[in-house]
Design an enzyme around this catalytic site. Structure first.
Site, mmCIF file in Angstrom:
data_model
loop_
_atom_site.group_PDB
_atom_site.id
_atom_site.type_symbol
_atom_site.label_atom_id
_atom_site.label_comp_id
_atom_site.label_asym_id
_atom_site.label_seq_id
_atom_site.Cartn_x
_atom_site.Cartn_y
_atom_site.Cartn_z
ATOM 1 N N PHE A 110 0.845 -1.193 0.000
ATOM 2 C CA PHE A 110 0.000 0.000 0.000
ATOM 3 C C PHE A 110 0.884 1.248 0.000
ATOM 4 O O PHE A 110 1.680 1.454 0.921
ATOM 5 C CB PHE A 110 -0.919 0.004 1.232
ATOM 6 C CG PHE A 110 -1.775 1.240 1.322
ATOM 7 C CD1 PHE A 110 -2.925 1.356 0.560
ATOM 8 C CD2 PHE A 110 -1.407 2.297 2.145
ATOM 9 C CE1 PHE A 110 -3.706 2.511 0.621
ATOM 10 C CE2 PHE A 110 -2.181 3.454 2.220
ATOM 11 C CZ PHE A 110 -3.331 3.557 1.455
ATOM 12 N N GLY A 111 0.749 2.071 -1.031
ATOM 13 C CA GLY A 111 1.518 3.309 -1.153
ATOM 14 C C GLY A 111 0.664 4.493 -0.738
ATOM 15 O O GLY A 111 -0.489 4.626 -1.176
ATOM 16 N N TYR A 112 1.219 5.363 0.108
ATOM 17 C CA TYR A 112 0.472 6.541 0.576
ATOM 18 C C TYR A 112 1.238 7.840 0.296
ATOM 19 O O TYR A 112 0.741 8.924 0.582
ATOM 20 C CB TYR A 112 0.177 6.422 2.081
ATOM 21 C CG TYR A 112 1.427 6.253 2.918
ATOM 22 C CD1 TYR A 112 1.917 4.988 3.222
ATOM 23 C CD2 TYR A 112 2.146 7.358 3.362
ATOM 24 C CE1 TYR A 112 3.079 4.832 3.959
ATOM 25 C CE2 TYR A 112 3.299 7.211 4.114
ATOM 26 C CZ TYR A 112 3.760 5.941 4.403
ATOM 27 O OH TYR A 112 4.921 5.795 5.138
ATOM 28 N N GLY A 113 2.439 7.713 -0.249
ATOM 29 C CA GLY A 113 3.253 8.896 -0.553
ATOM 30 C C GLY A 113 3.671 8.850 -2.004
ATOM 31 O O GLY A 113 2.844 8.704 -2.907
ATOM 32 N N SER A 114 4.975 8.913 -2.229
ATOM 33 C CA SER A 114 5.456 8.938 -3.618
ATOM 34 C C SER A 114 5.122 7.650 -4.372
ATOM 35 O O SER A 114 5.056 7.647 -5.601
ATOM 36 C CB SER A 114 6.965 9.177 -3.651
ATOM 37 O OG SER A 114 7.639 8.163 -2.940
ATOM 38 N N GLU A 164 13.548 3.025 0.185
ATOM 39 C CA GLU A 164 12.963 3.639 1.382
ATOM 40 C C GLU A 164 13.829 3.397 2.617
ATOM 41 O O GLU A 164 13.313 3.269 3.721
ATOM 42 C CB GLU A 164 11.540 3.087 1.599
ATOM 43 C CG GLU A 164 10.653 3.082 0.381
ATOM 44 C CD GLU A 164 10.574 4.432 -0.337
ATOM 45 O OE1 GLU A 164 11.034 5.453 0.218
ATOM 46 O OE2 GLU A 164 10.096 4.458 -1.474
#
Ligand code: BEZ
Length: 186
Positions: free
Chosen positions: A24-28, A99
């Site tokens: 799940f991606g919430y930024g870039s 990351e």
């Protein structure tokens, strides 16, 4: 100062034997999917709020002038919208490297619809990592973002790309919109 979290993330072997998993991606990760994925779907997670509280020394700032990028903080009742990617477990090595400045793998339920969810993974930077900056007044955060640049580009672009991607998804986020409003016009 930054601590490389790559080795620690390798010890999280939960998904190693899975055929695939949901990241799940919430930024870039929402707008910059520079890794192989099998499919992607808009999704959300619950109990987490997106905040520009993580310092970026390696992507959108420098050790001398860190930028501010997104992390998640626990907040009862919060919903965080983003993008879920179904990836092969082998892809995690590439993401761990991308990351590595304080983000650790964390398992979360990922929701696709009101009735459909699956186990997934986020990269989370908690308050105990060396690059964590924490809360500050919105105007202070916006000024820091406006002035920061790093090897991946300007911190301004990071924020505005995220705001744009969320708007395209119809996924309002007050924190992101408020910061983006303080940065406009360019
Ligand atoms: C994300 O988009 O979910 C993300 C991007 C960079 C670091 C951690 C998470």
């Amino acid at each position: 100062m930054s601590i490389d979290t790559t080795a620690l993330n390798r010890t999280m072997t939960h998904f190693d034997r899975h055929h695939s998993l949901w990241l799940f991606g919430y930024g870039s990760l929402i707008w910059k999917a520079d890794f192989p994925f099998i499919e992607r779907r808009p999704a959300w997670i619950t109990g987490w709020a997106r905040r520009f509280w993580q310092g970026s020394h390696d992507h959108r700032g420098t050790p001398e002038a860190p930028g501010r990028v997104a992390t998640l903080v626990r907040e009862s009742g919060a919903i965080c919208h983003g993008m879920a990617y179904r990836i092969a477990p082998a892809t995690l090595a590439q993401l761990d490297a991308r990351e590595k400045n304080g983000y650790l793998r964390e398992r979360v339920p990922v929701y696709f619809t009101a009735t459909e969810h699956d186990e997934g993974l986020i990269y989370l930077a908690t308050a105990d990592n060396a690059a964590f900056l924490g809360a500050a007044p919105l105007a202070v955060m916006a000024a820091q973002i406006a002035g920061a640049h790093g090897p991946s580009g300007s911190n301004r672009d990071y924020l505005l790309n995220l705001a744009e991607a969320l708007a395209q998804q119809g996924a309002a986020d007050e924190h992101v919109s408020a910061l983006a409003a303080l940065l406009q016009p360019a």
